[in-house]
Design a protein around this motif. Sequence first.
Motif, PDB file in Angstrom:
ATOM      1  N   LEU A  58     -59.532  34.891  32.424  1.00  0.00           N
ATOM      2  CA  LEU A  58     -58.803  35.525  33.526  1.00  0.00           C
ATOM      3  C   LEU A  58     -57.437  36.033  33.063  1.00  0.00           C
ATOM      4  CD1 LEU A  58     -58.396  36.200  36.541  1.00  0.00           C
ATOM      5  CD2 LEU A  58     -57.592  33.833  36.836  1.00  0.00           C
ATOM      6  N   GLN A  59     -56.692  35.191  32.344  1.00  0.00           N
ATOM      7  CA  GLN A  59     -55.365  35.599  31.873  1.00  0.00           C
ATOM      8  C   GLN A  59     -55.457  36.783  30.918  1.00  0.00           C
ATOM      9  OE1 GLN A  59     -52.047  34.306  32.757  1.00  0.00           O
ATOM     10  NE2 GLN A  59     -51.781  36.353  31.914  1.00  0.00           N
ATOM     11  N   LYS A  60     -56.451  36.775  30.038  1.00  0.00           N
ATOM     12  CA  LYS A  60     -56.610  37.896  29.105  1.00  0.00           C
ATOM     13  C   LYS A  60     -56.958  39.179  29.846  1.00  0.00           C
ATOM     14  CE  LYS A  60     -57.369  35.489  24.816  1.00  0.00           C
ATOM     15  NZ  LYS A  60     -58.135  35.365  23.594  1.00  0.00           N
ATOM     16  N   GLN A  61     -57.756  39.075  30.877  1.00  0.00           N
ATOM     17  CA  GLN A  61     -58.075  40.265  31.667  1.00  0.00           C
ATOM     18  C   GLN A  61     -56.823  40.775  32.389  1.00  0.00           C
ATOM     19  OE1 GLN A  61     -61.195  42.079  31.890  1.00  0.00           O
ATOM     20  NE2 GLN A  61     -61.076  40.939  29.976  1.00  0.00           N
ATOM     21  N   ALA A  62     -56.061  39.863  32.963  1.00  0.00           N
ATOM     22  CA  ALA A  62     -54.803  40.251  33.621  1.00  0.00           C
ATOM     23  C   ALA A  62     -53.864  40.904  32.616  1.00  0.00           C
ATOM     24  CB  ALA A  62     -54.146  39.026  34.261  1.00  0.00           C
ATOM     25  N   ASN A  63     -53.759  40.320  31.431  1.00  0.00           N
ATOM     26  CA  ASN A  63     -52.888  40.876  30.394  1.00  0.00           C
ATOM     27  C   ASN A  63     -53.301  42.290  30.007  1.00  0.00           C
ATOM     28  OD1 ASN A  63     -51.435  38.507  30.383  1.00  0.00           O
ATOM     29  ND2 ASN A  63     -52.324  37.743  28.483  1.00  0.00           N
ATOM     30  N   GLN A  64     -54.604  42.543  29.964  1.00  0.00           N
ATOM     31  CA  GLN A  64     -55.065  43.898  29.622  1.00  0.00           C
ATOM     32  C   GLN A  64     -54.620  44.912  30.668  1.00  0.00           C
ATOM     33  OE1 GLN A  64     -59.316  43.556  28.926  1.00  0.00           O
ATOM     34  NE2 GLN A  64     -58.960  43.491  26.724  1.00  0.00           N
ATOM     35  N   TYR A  65     -54.697  44.547  31.938  1.00  0.00           N
ATOM     36  CA  TYR A  65     -54.252  45.467  32.991  1.00  0.00           C
ATOM     37  C   TYR A  65     -52.736  45.635  32.968  1.00  0.00           C
ATOM     38  CZ  TYR A  65     -58.835  46.185  34.849  1.00  0.00           C
ATOM     39  OH  TYR A  65     -60.138  46.582  34.984  1.00  0.00           O
ATOM     40  N   ILE A  66     -52.017  44.561  32.741  1.00  0.00           N
ATOM     41  CA  ILE A  66     -50.555  44.649  32.646  1.00  0.00           C
ATOM     42  C   ILE A  66     -50.168  45.544  31.471  1.00  0.00           C
ATOM     43  CG2 ILE A  66     -48.461  43.333  32.119  1.00  0.00           C
ATOM     44  CD1 ILE A  66     -49.810  40.976  33.704  1.00  0.00           C
ATOM     45  N   GLU A  67     -50.821  45.369  30.348  1.00  0.00           N
ATOM     46  CA  GLU A  67     -50.528  46.181  29.161  1.00  0.00           C
ATOM     47  C   GLU A  67     -50.836  47.656  29.420  1.00  0.00           C
ATOM     48  OE1 GLU A  67     -49.021  47.055  25.484  1.00  0.00           O
ATOM     49  OE2 GLU A  67     -48.872  45.165  26.581  1.00  0.00           O
ATOM     50  N   GLU A  68     -51.922  47.928  30.089  1.00  0.00           N
ATOM     51  CA  GLU A  68     -52.279  49.320  30.416  1.00  0.00           C
ATOM     52  C   GLU A  68     -51.219  49.951  31.323  1.00  0.00           C
ATOM     53  OE1 GLU A  68     -54.012  52.918  30.353  1.00  0.00           O
ATOM     54  OE2 GLU A  68     -54.686  51.214  29.132  1.00  0.00           O
ATOM     55  N   ILE A  69     -50.759  49.215  32.304  1.00  0.00           N
ATOM     56  CA  ILE A  69     -49.708  49.719  33.188  1.00  0.00           C
ATOM     57  C   ILE A  69     -48.423  49.935  32.397  1.00  0.00           C
ATOM     58  CG2 ILE A  69     -48.210  49.077  35.126  1.00  0.00           C
ATOM     59  CD1 ILE A  69     -50.792  47.771  36.372  1.00  0.00           C
ATOM     60  N   LYS A  70     -48.093  48.987  31.523  1.00  0.00           N
ATOM     61  CA  LYS A  70     -46.883  49.108  30.685  1.00  0.00           C
ATOM     62  C   LYS A  70     -46.960  50.348  29.793  1.00  0.00           C
ATOM     63  CE  LYS A  70     -44.974  46.694  26.796  1.00  0.00           C
ATOM     64  NZ  LYS A  70     -45.037  45.489  25.988  1.00  0.00           N
ATOM     65  N   ILE A  71     -48.099  50.564  29.167  1.00  0.00           N
ATOM     66  CA  ILE A  71     -48.277  51.744  28.300  1.00  0.00           C
ATOM     67  C   ILE A  71     -48.104  53.019  29.109  1.00  0.00           C
ATOM     68  CG2 ILE A  71     -50.021  53.060  27.010  1.00  0.00           C
ATOM     69  CD1 ILE A  71     -51.062  50.282  26.016  1.00  0.00           C
ATOM     70  N   ARG A  72     -48.684  53.060  30.279  1.00  0.00           N
ATOM     71  CA  ARG A  72     -48.561  54.249  31.129  1.00  0.00           C
ATOM     72  C   ARG A  72     -47.104  54.482  31.529  1.00  0.00           C
ATOM     73  NH1 ARG A  72     -53.372  56.270  33.189  1.00  0.00           N
ATOM     74  NH2 ARG A  72     -55.174  55.099  32.489  1.00  0.00           N
ATOM     75  N   TYR A  73     -46.405  53.408  31.889  1.00  0.00           N
ATOM     76  CA  TYR A  73     -45.006  53.557  32.286  1.00  0.00           C
ATOM     77  C   TYR A  73     -44.121  53.935  31.110  1.00  0.00           C
ATOM     78  CZ  TYR A  73     -45.018  52.674  37.224  1.00  0.00           C
ATOM     79  OH  TYR A  73     -45.187  52.823  38.570  1.00  0.00           O
ATOM     80  N   ARG A  74     -44.467  53.484  29.916  1.00  0.00           N
ATOM     81  CA  ARG A  74     -43.674  53.839  28.739  1.00  0.00           C
ATOM     82  C   ARG A  74     -43.700  55.360  28.540  1.00  0.00           C
ATOM     83  NH1 ARG A  74     -46.023  50.933  24.227  1.00  0.00           N
ATOM     84  NH2 ARG A  74     -45.321  49.080  25.289  1.00  0.00           N
ATOM     85  N   ARG A  75     -44.857  55.965  28.792  1.00  0.00           N
ATOM     86  CA  ARG A  75     -44.991  57.421  28.617  1.00  0.00           C
ATOM     87  C   ARG A  75     -44.170  58.211  29.631  1.00  0.00           C
ATOM     88  NH1 ARG A  75     -51.070  58.088  29.012  1.00  0.00           N
ATOM     89  NH2 ARG A  75     -51.383  55.912  28.584  1.00  0.00           N
ATOM     90  N   ARG A  76     -43.890  57.636  30.774  1.00  0.00           N
ATOM     91  CA  ARG A  76     -43.221  58.359  31.841  1.00  0.00           C
ATOM     92  C   ARG A  76     -41.757  58.656  31.552  1.00  0.00           C
ATOM     93  NH1 ARG A  76     -39.134  56.258  34.167  1.00  0.00           N
ATOM     94  NH2 ARG A  76     -39.331  57.044  36.238  1.00  0.00           N
ATOM     95  N   PHE A  77     -41.164  57.987  30.584  1.00  0.00           N
ATOM     96  CA  PHE A  77     -39.743  58.175  30.326  1.00  0.00           C
ATOM     97  C   PHE A  77     -39.432  59.464  29.571  1.00  0.00           C
ATOM     98  CE2 PHE A  77     -40.121  53.566  30.919  1.00  0.00           C
ATOM     99  CZ  PHE A  77     -39.264  53.448  32.005  1.00  0.00           C
ATOM    100  N   ALA A  78     -40.428  60.186  29.169  1.00  0.00           N
ATOM    101  CA  ALA A  78     -40.216  61.444  28.449  1.00  0.00           C
ATOM    102  C   ALA A  78     -39.835  62.590  29.384  1.00  0.00           C
ATOM    103  CB  ALA A  78     -41.469  61.808  27.660  1.00  0.00           C
ATOM    104  N   GLU A  79     -40.103  62.450  30.659  1.00  0.00           N
ATOM    105  CA  GLU A  79     -39.872  63.533  31.606  1.00  0.00           C
ATOM    106  C   GLU A  79     -38.924  63.106  32.719  1.00  0.00           C
ATOM    107  OE1 GLU A  79     -41.237  66.620  31.359  1.00  0.00           O
ATOM    108  OE2 GLU A  79     -42.143  65.994  29.471  1.00  0.00           O
ATOM    109  N   MET A  80     -38.126  64.061  33.191  1.00  0.00           N
ATOM    110  CA  MET A  80     -37.281  63.787  34.348  1.00  0.00           C
ATOM    111  C   MET A  80     -38.109  63.909  35.633  1.00  0.00           C
ATOM    112  SD  MET A  80     -34.419  62.752  35.454  1.00  0.00           S
ATOM    113  CE  MET A  80     -33.190  62.925  34.208  1.00  0.00           C
ATOM    114  N   ASP A  81     -38.994  64.900  35.684  1.00  0.00           N
ATOM    115  CA  ASP A  81     -39.870  65.078  36.845  1.00  0.00           C
ATOM    116  C   ASP A  81     -41.129  64.245  36.573  1.00  0.00           C
ATOM    117  OD1 ASP A  81     -41.884  65.984  38.649  1.00  0.00           O
ATOM    118  OD2 ASP A  81     -40.780  67.857  38.921  1.00  0.00           O
TER     119      ASP A  81
END
Length: 183
Positions: A58-81
Amino acid sequence: MYSQDKRFRDTEEKIIISFWSLMFEKDINTITVTEIAKQADISRSDFYNHYLDKYELLQKQANQYIEEIKIRYRRRFAEMDIREFLSELTDYIIEEKEKLNILIVLPKETHVNFVEQCEFLLRETFILNNRKQKLKNHVPIEYTAKLFASIAMTYILHTVEQPYKNQRIINAINEIQILLFDD
């Protein structure tokens, strides 16, 4: 060697598919390793070759989703819009809403605090990606990071509850970002 690795990965995939299938039907506390193994058509010892118990899975599955969200949010800092980013994030949340909802409402005794873990990583991601960014009115980065993480988690939780693209919310979050940062 390759066949052993493939067999290991195939067993892992069977375990995960079986685990989520059971999670859609039952509470984590009522699911047993025997049930997971039986549904995956593997032995209990095969399960234990991958995980200590169902809570580690369960924790590993949760970690995978958290990591995916983190990766997606990391990409968002390249743009102002960030409207396009939020639109893509919404698609991901809608696609994974059943699993995310399960992770969000897990009982405390599982020790998988998905929302808190996710919010912490979003805060850290914000700080790491904005150390050099100039914030308007010299607002402390720690405060802005908490605000960002709170807005991000609120958006994720809302989208899981109301799985559709709300352009008004997307536009509002974009405006908040513009208010916080200097051009």
